[in-house]
Design a protein around this motif. Structure first.
Motif, PDB file in Angstrom:
ATOM      1  N   ALA A  41       0.854  -1.198   0.000  1.00  0.00           N
ATOM      2  CA  ALA A  41       0.000   0.000   0.000  1.00  0.00           C
ATOM      3  C   ALA A  41       0.885   1.241   0.000  1.00  0.00           C
ATOM      4  CB  ALA A  41      -0.917   0.004   1.214  1.00  0.00           C
ATOM      5  N   GLY A  42       0.579   2.170  -0.865  1.00  0.00           N
ATOM      6  CA  GLY A  42       1.357   3.394  -0.961  1.00  0.00           C
ATOM      7  C   GLY A  42       2.567   3.279  -1.876  1.00  0.00           C
ATOM      8  N   GLU A  43       2.910   2.064  -2.280  1.00  0.00           N
ATOM      9  CA  GLU A  43       4.032   1.849  -3.199  1.00  0.00           C
ATOM     10  C   GLU A  43       3.520   1.917  -4.635  1.00  0.00           C
ATOM     11  OE1 GLU A  43       7.252   1.132  -2.358  1.00  0.00           O
ATOM     12  OE2 GLU A  43       6.843   1.212  -0.203  1.00  0.00           O
ATOM     13  N   TRP A  44       4.398   2.322  -5.540  1.00  0.00           N
ATOM     14  CA  TRP A  44       4.000   2.327  -6.946  1.00  0.00           C
ATOM     15  C   TRP A  44       3.977   0.905  -7.457  1.00  0.00           C
ATOM     16  CZ3 TRP A  44       5.262   0.676 -11.741  1.00  0.00           C
ATOM     17  CH2 TRP A  44       4.535   1.246 -12.786  1.00  0.00           C
ATOM     18  N   ARG A  45       2.876   0.546  -8.082  1.00  0.00           N
ATOM     19  CA  ARG A  45       2.715  -0.775  -8.696  1.00  0.00           C
ATOM     20  C   ARG A  45       2.117  -0.583 -10.079  1.00  0.00           C
ATOM     21  NH1 ARG A  45      -0.880  -4.227  -6.042  1.00  0.00           N
ATOM     22  NH2 ARG A  45      -2.110  -2.458  -5.412  1.00  0.00           N
ATOM     23  N   PRO A  46       2.427  -1.459 -11.002  1.00  0.00           N
ATOM     24  CA  PRO A  46       1.884  -1.294 -12.355  1.00  0.00           C
ATOM     25  C   PRO A  46       0.377  -1.544 -12.396  1.00  0.00           C
ATOM     26  CG  PRO A  46       3.149  -3.334 -12.193  1.00  0.00           C
ATOM     27  CD  PRO A  46       3.321  -2.601 -10.885  1.00  0.00           C
ATOM     28  N   LEU A  47      -0.249  -0.957 -13.389  1.00  0.00           N
ATOM     29  CA  LEU A  47      -1.674  -1.124 -13.631  1.00  0.00           C
ATOM     30  C   LEU A  47      -1.857  -1.946 -14.905  1.00  0.00           C
ATOM     31  CD1 LEU A  47      -2.675   2.646 -13.290  1.00  0.00           C
ATOM     32  CD2 LEU A  47      -2.657   0.937 -11.483  1.00  0.00           C
ATOM     33  N   LYS A  48      -2.878  -2.766 -14.948  1.00  0.00           N
ATOM     34  CA  LYS A  48      -3.165  -3.516 -16.181  1.00  0.00           C
ATOM     35  C   LYS A  48      -4.171  -2.697 -16.985  1.00  0.00           C
ATOM     36  CE  LYS A  48      -4.404  -7.780 -18.340  1.00  0.00           C
ATOM     37  NZ  LYS A  48      -5.488  -8.707 -18.429  1.00  0.00           N
ATOM     38  N   GLN A  53      -8.856  -1.013  -4.424  1.00  0.00           N
ATOM     39  CA  GLN A  53      -8.125  -2.251  -4.137  1.00  0.00           C
ATOM     40  C   GLN A  53      -6.650  -2.107  -4.518  1.00  0.00           C
ATOM     41  OE1 GLN A  53      -9.663  -5.768  -5.985  1.00  0.00           O
ATOM     42  NE2 GLN A  53      -9.174  -5.118  -8.060  1.00  0.00           N
ATOM     43  N   HIS A  54      -6.357  -1.322  -5.531  1.00  0.00           N
ATOM     44  CA  HIS A  54      -4.962  -1.081  -5.910  1.00  0.00           C
ATOM     45  C   HIS A  54      -4.250  -0.232  -4.845  1.00  0.00           C
ATOM     46  CE1 HIS A  54      -1.800  -1.185  -8.944  1.00  0.00           C
ATOM     47  NE2 HIS A  54      -1.521   0.061  -8.587  1.00  0.00           N
ATOM     48  N   LEU A  55      -4.898   0.845  -4.409  1.00  0.00           N
ATOM     49  CA  LEU A  55      -4.295   1.724  -3.402  1.00  0.00           C
ATOM     50  C   LEU A  55      -4.084   1.019  -2.067  1.00  0.00           C
ATOM     51  CD1 LEU A  55      -6.223   5.028  -4.147  1.00  0.00           C
ATOM     52  CD2 LEU A  55      -3.806   4.549  -4.605  1.00  0.00           C
ATOM     53  N   LEU A  56      -5.036   0.151  -1.692  1.00  0.00           N
ATOM     54  CA  LEU A  56      -4.923  -0.596  -0.437  1.00  0.00           C
ATOM     55  C   LEU A  56      -4.016  -1.812  -0.564  1.00  0.00           C
ATOM     56  CD1 LEU A  56      -8.645  -0.567   0.768  1.00  0.00           C
ATOM     57  CD2 LEU A  56      -6.737   0.768   1.691  1.00  0.00           C
ATOM     58  N   SER A  57      -3.580  -2.104  -1.788  1.00  0.00           N
ATOM     59  CA  SER A  57      -2.744  -3.266  -2.070  1.00  0.00           C
ATOM     60  C   SER A  57      -3.443  -4.569  -1.676  1.00  0.00           C
ATOM     61  CB  SER A  57      -1.396  -3.149  -1.343  1.00  0.00           C
ATOM     62  OG  SER A  57      -0.560  -4.223  -1.689  1.00  0.00           O
ATOM     63  N   VAL A  58      -4.730  -4.625  -1.965  1.00  0.00           N
ATOM     64  CA  VAL A  58      -5.492  -5.850  -1.742  1.00  0.00           C
ATOM     65  C   VAL A  58      -5.870  -6.466  -3.088  1.00  0.00           C
ATOM     66  CG1 VAL A  58      -6.347  -5.165   0.516  1.00  0.00           C
ATOM     67  CG2 VAL A  58      -7.687  -4.594  -1.512  1.00  0.00           C
ATOM     68  N   ARG A  87      -0.999 -11.196  -5.107  1.00  0.00           N
ATOM     69  CA  ARG A  87       0.458 -11.123  -5.222  1.00  0.00           C
ATOM     70  C   ARG A  87       0.803  -9.668  -5.511  1.00  0.00           C
ATOM     71  NH1 ARG A  87       4.150 -11.276  -9.552  1.00  0.00           N
ATOM     72  NH2 ARG A  87       2.411 -11.423 -11.005  1.00  0.00           N
ATOM     73  N   ASP A  88       1.484  -9.028  -4.575  1.00  0.00           N
ATOM     74  CA  ASP A  88       1.888  -7.639  -4.774  1.00  0.00           C
ATOM     75  C   ASP A  88       3.032  -7.565  -5.770  1.00  0.00           C
ATOM     76  OD1 ASP A  88       0.087  -6.434  -3.038  1.00  0.00           O
ATOM     77  OD2 ASP A  88       1.360  -6.853  -1.303  1.00  0.00           O
ATOM     78  N   VAL A  89       2.863  -6.723  -6.765  1.00  0.00           N
ATOM     79  CA  VAL A  89       3.907  -6.512  -7.774  1.00  0.00           C
ATOM     80  C   VAL A  89       4.515  -5.151  -7.509  1.00  0.00           C
ATOM     81  CG1 VAL A  89       4.402  -6.301 -10.234  1.00  0.00           C
ATOM     82  CG2 VAL A  89       2.626  -7.888  -9.446  1.00  0.00           C
ATOM     83  N   LEU A  90       5.767  -5.163  -7.082  1.00  0.00           N
ATOM     84  CA  LEU A  90       6.459  -3.896  -6.797  1.00  0.00           C
ATOM     85  C   LEU A  90       7.484  -3.632  -7.885  1.00  0.00           C
ATOM     86  CD1 LEU A  90       7.142  -4.272  -2.981  1.00  0.00           C
ATOM     87  CD2 LEU A  90       5.433  -2.837  -4.065  1.00  0.00           C
ATOM     88  N   VAL A  91       7.596  -2.393  -8.283  1.00  0.00           N
ATOM     89  CA  VAL A  91       8.588  -2.011  -9.267  1.00  0.00           C
ATOM     90  C   VAL A  91       9.561  -1.062  -8.584  1.00  0.00           C
ATOM     91  CG1 VAL A  91       8.984  -0.864 -11.469  1.00  0.00           C
ATOM     92  CG2 VAL A  91       6.950  -2.293 -11.154  1.00  0.00           C
ATOM     93  N   ARG A  92      10.795  -1.425  -8.556  1.00  0.00           N
ATOM     94  CA  ARG A  92      11.800  -0.601  -7.866  1.00  0.00           C
ATOM     95  C   ARG A  92      12.745   0.011  -8.868  1.00  0.00           C
ATOM     96  NH1 ARG A  92      10.704  -0.671  -2.469  1.00  0.00           N
ATOM     97  NH2 ARG A  92       9.752  -2.586  -1.868  1.00  0.00           N
TER      98      ARG A  92
END
Length: 193
Positions: A50-57, A116-121, A188-193
């Protein structure tokens, strides 16, 4: 001399409790919908990303980047989840045009996906927005077609009964799902660093 209420006034008064009951059922449905969409019938939580940048489909239905293609069963479930949404919209606002139903369904689905994306759920998937909107529109169109076929429209009592049946079926399905110990796949959280 006391004036008698007009027939239209009497009908409007008799519809008020039905309309209130419809709103209560709609609220129950929305709470259940949020629980299913956001937390997949699990205890509500906020994910680790949550709060991390993650890609969107943003490419619907097909595999793209780290995202796989849309599972046909998931597509059907999304349509089924929002079918009652459209039925409720048709029951609560029977005079609204079709495009307003599409806008409300799309905006609601977009809000669920973003949340759901922002909450990382879960992750934002434009396929879900499309299929949820389609499900809501199919529910709305079903009520409208039934109204046209009957020739006199679907009355408030029929709308209430239909929504009550749909909500009870929702509750039974959720209780059955939980009682059988079934689970959705974990996020499954997808994090991009």
């Amino acid at each position: 001399m006391r004036k008698q209420p007009s027939r239209s006034t009497t009908q409007a008064r008799s519809r008020m409790p039905l309309h209130a009951a419809l709103r209560v059922l709609f609220a129950v449905y929305l709470v259940l919908l949020a629980w299913v969409v956001l937390w997949k019938l699990q205890t509500p939580y906020v994910g680790a990303a949550a709060g991390e940048w993650r890609p969107l489909k943003l490419v619907p239905f097909i595999a793209f980047g780290d995202f796989g293609g849309s599972n046909p069963m998931e597509v059907l479930i999304n349509v089924a989840l929002f079918f009652p949404f459209g039925v409720y919209l048709a029951a609560l606002a029977p005079k609204k045009p079709w495009w307003s139903t599409v806008v409300v369904c799309a905006a609601s689905s977009f809000a669920f996906e973003a949340l759901q994306h922002l909450l990382s759920v879960g992750s934002f998937d434009v396929t879900d927005v499309i299929t949820n909107t389609a499900g809501g529109f199919i529910g709305w169109a079903s009520v409208r077609m039934a109204s046209r076929r009957s020739g006199h429209g679907v009355g408030p009592r029929t709308s209430l009964l239909l929504c009550l049946v749909l909500t009870v079926l929702w509750v039974v399905a959720i209780v059955t799902f939980i009682a059988l110990g079934l689970n959705f796949a974990p996020q499954r959280d997808v994090l991009v660093r």
